[in-house]
Design a protein around this motif. Structure first.
Motif, PDB file in Angstrom:
ATOM      1  N   SER A   1     -82.722 -53.927 -52.334  1.00 17.33           N
ATOM      2  CA  SER A   1     -83.243 -53.342 -51.090  1.00 17.33           C
ATOM      3  C   SER A   1     -83.466 -54.431 -50.034  1.00 17.33           C
ATOM      4  N   SER A   2     -83.874 -55.615 -50.455  1.00 13.37           N
ATOM      5  CA  SER A   2     -84.019 -56.726 -49.502  1.00 13.37           C
ATOM      6  C   SER A   2     -82.665 -57.148 -48.961  1.00 13.37           C
TER       7      SER A   2
ATOM      8  N   TYR B   1     -81.676 -54.752 -46.305  1.00 13.56           N
ATOM      9  CA  TYR B   1     -82.448 -55.009 -45.091  1.00 13.56           C
ATOM     10  C   TYR B   1     -81.866 -56.194 -44.317  1.00 13.56           C
ATOM     11  N   PHE B   2     -81.608 -57.316 -44.988  1.00 14.58           N
ATOM     12  CA  PHE B   2     -81.089 -58.492 -44.291  1.00 14.58           C
ATOM     13  C   PHE B   2     -79.650 -58.287 -43.834  1.00 14.58           C
TER      14      PHE B   2
ATOM     15  N   SER C   1     -78.569 -55.595 -42.484  1.00 13.17           N
ATOM     16  CA  SER C   1     -78.637 -54.830 -41.235  1.00 13.17           C
ATOM     17  C   SER C   1     -79.096 -55.680 -40.057  1.00 13.17           C
ATOM     18  N   LYS C   2     -79.627 -56.856 -40.310  1.00 10.98           N
ATOM     19  CA  LYS C   2     -80.101 -57.745 -39.240  1.00 10.98           C
ATOM     20  C   LYS C   2     -78.947 -58.578 -38.708  1.00 10.98           C
TER      21      LYS C   2
ATOM     22  N   ASN D   1     -81.118 -65.478 -42.086  1.00 12.82           N
ATOM     23  CA  ASN D   1     -80.815 -64.204 -42.728  1.00 12.82           C
ATOM     24  C   ASN D   1     -79.696 -64.339 -43.756  1.00 12.82           C
TER      25      ASN D   1
END
Length: 137
Positions: free
Chosen positions: A50-51, A54-55, A57-58, A64
């Protein structure tokens, strides 16, 4: 390798009987260690994946990218803990992975490489943070 030895030998007590070769393992300790390993596998894999999402999508800056590499590496470490937990639940029977010399060698190699990569990635992150503090723009 000492940590791996400690994991597999924890809870071992040797009792001498007539033949002097019997080994008894602490079943409660094995179940506890197996449960902890499986929890580490589950939460480590789910949390790191999940992390990673998240990264992903950045925007792609150096921090990142390093964080994404750390999450992939930590997920790999979480995956390598699962066979150890299964072995504890099966009364330390070696199973498919630990039953052969090749399987053990591959597991130790993956474990050592993943831990070494983890150290390297933390060093890279520390260097990038130091550079951003010294030269903010």
């Amino acid at each position: 390798l000492y940590q791996i030895y400690v994991i597999f030998c924890a809870g071992l007590s040797i009792s001498n009987n007539m033949d002097g070769n019997e080994q008894h393992f602490n079943q409660a300790a094995d179940i506890t260690y197996g449960f902890i390993c499986c929890l580490c596998f589950f939460f480590g894999t789910v949390g790191n994946l999940s992390s990673f999402i998240y990264f992903w999508s950045k925007k792609r800056d150096i921090s990142n990218v390093i964080y994404m590499m750390i999450t992939i590496n930590d997920a790999a470490i979480s995956l390598t803990v699962l066979p150890v937990g299964i072995s504890f639940f099966l009364n330390r029977k070696p199973g498919t992975l630990f039953g052969s010399e090749y399987g053990c060698a591959v597991w130790v190699y993956v474990w050592n490489i993943a831990v070494t990569i983890s150290i390297f990635l933390v060093m890279c992150l520390s260097i990038s943070r130091t550079i951003s503090l010294l030269r903010p723009f």
